[in-house]
Design a protein around this motif. Sequence first.
Motif, PDB file in Angstrom:
ATOM      1  N   PRO A  40     -14.485  10.183 120.628  1.00 38.23           N
ATOM      2  CA  PRO A  40     -15.020  11.543 120.775  1.00 38.23           C
ATOM      3  C   PRO A  40     -15.583  12.051 119.448  1.00 38.23           C
ATOM      4  O   PRO A  40     -15.109  11.671 118.378  1.00 38.23           O
ATOM      5  CB  PRO A  40     -13.800  12.374 121.192  1.00 38.23           C
ATOM      6  N   VAL A  66     -16.884  15.739 117.377  1.00 39.05           N
ATOM      7  CA  VAL A  66     -16.605  17.174 117.371  1.00 39.05           C
ATOM      8  C   VAL A  66     -17.904  17.922 117.120  1.00 39.05           C
ATOM      9  O   VAL A  66     -18.616  17.654 116.153  1.00 39.05           O
ATOM     10  CB  VAL A  66     -15.565  17.545 116.292  1.00 39.05           C
ATOM     11  N   VAL A 109     -12.087  26.013 122.798  1.00 33.26           N
ATOM     12  CA  VAL A 109     -12.434  24.607 122.599  1.00 33.26           C
ATOM     13  C   VAL A 109     -12.494  23.959 123.977  1.00 33.26           C
ATOM     14  O   VAL A 109     -11.646  24.216 124.824  1.00 33.26           O
ATOM     15  CB  VAL A 109     -11.383  23.897 121.724  1.00 33.26           C
ATOM     16  N   ASN A 136     -13.439  20.182 126.299  1.00 31.18           N
ATOM     17  CA  ASN A 136     -13.490  18.733 126.272  1.00 31.18           C
ATOM     18  C   ASN A 136     -14.593  18.299 127.233  1.00 31.18           C
ATOM     19  O   ASN A 136     -14.481  18.509 128.436  1.00 31.18           O
ATOM     20  CB  ASN A 136     -12.122  18.190 126.719  1.00 31.18           C
ATOM     21  N   VAL A 175     -15.662  16.987 121.843  1.00 33.38           N
ATOM     22  CA  VAL A 175     -14.748  18.114 121.765  1.00 33.38           C
ATOM     23  C   VAL A 175     -15.597  19.223 121.148  1.00 33.38           C
ATOM     24  O   VAL A 175     -16.108  19.072 120.032  1.00 33.38           O
ATOM     25  CB  VAL A 175     -13.522  17.792 120.885  1.00 33.38           C
TER      26      VAL A 175
END
Length: 142
Positions: free
Chosen positions: A8, A10, A73, A75, A88
Amino acid sequence: METEVARPKVAVVVFVVKGNLVLLGRRRSSIGHSTFALPGGHLEFGESFEGCAAREVMEETGLEIEKMKLLTVTNNVFKELPKPSHYVTVFMRATLVDPIQAPENLEPEKCDGWDWYDWLNLPTPLFWPLEKMVKSGFDPFL
């Protein structure tokens, strides 16, 4: 030969707000092409969320922001794309240092341009993670 393990990434995106307006741009990207999205980008090593938000908004729009606040936040996994990705996403809110400053399109290869939109009358189509938030009733002004 080693294969790279998918990990992942960010992203930090920013609800730049002015009254009941939010700043959106139309994406020119393999992910979400021609959808409306918030300014933002990848978090760099050692960077704070606020630092990333200020840097990305300045790089993309030329706007200087202040009063940054972490909102939520999410996902987000993009499976259908030519190159699947997993983000993310850190959503921030900020206001302009100079409320009369107009956004500039400083990355025309990535965006068709920036404009202010009423939160209750957003353009379509929205970038999938933003659309999901809007449909859930999320309010960046609270």
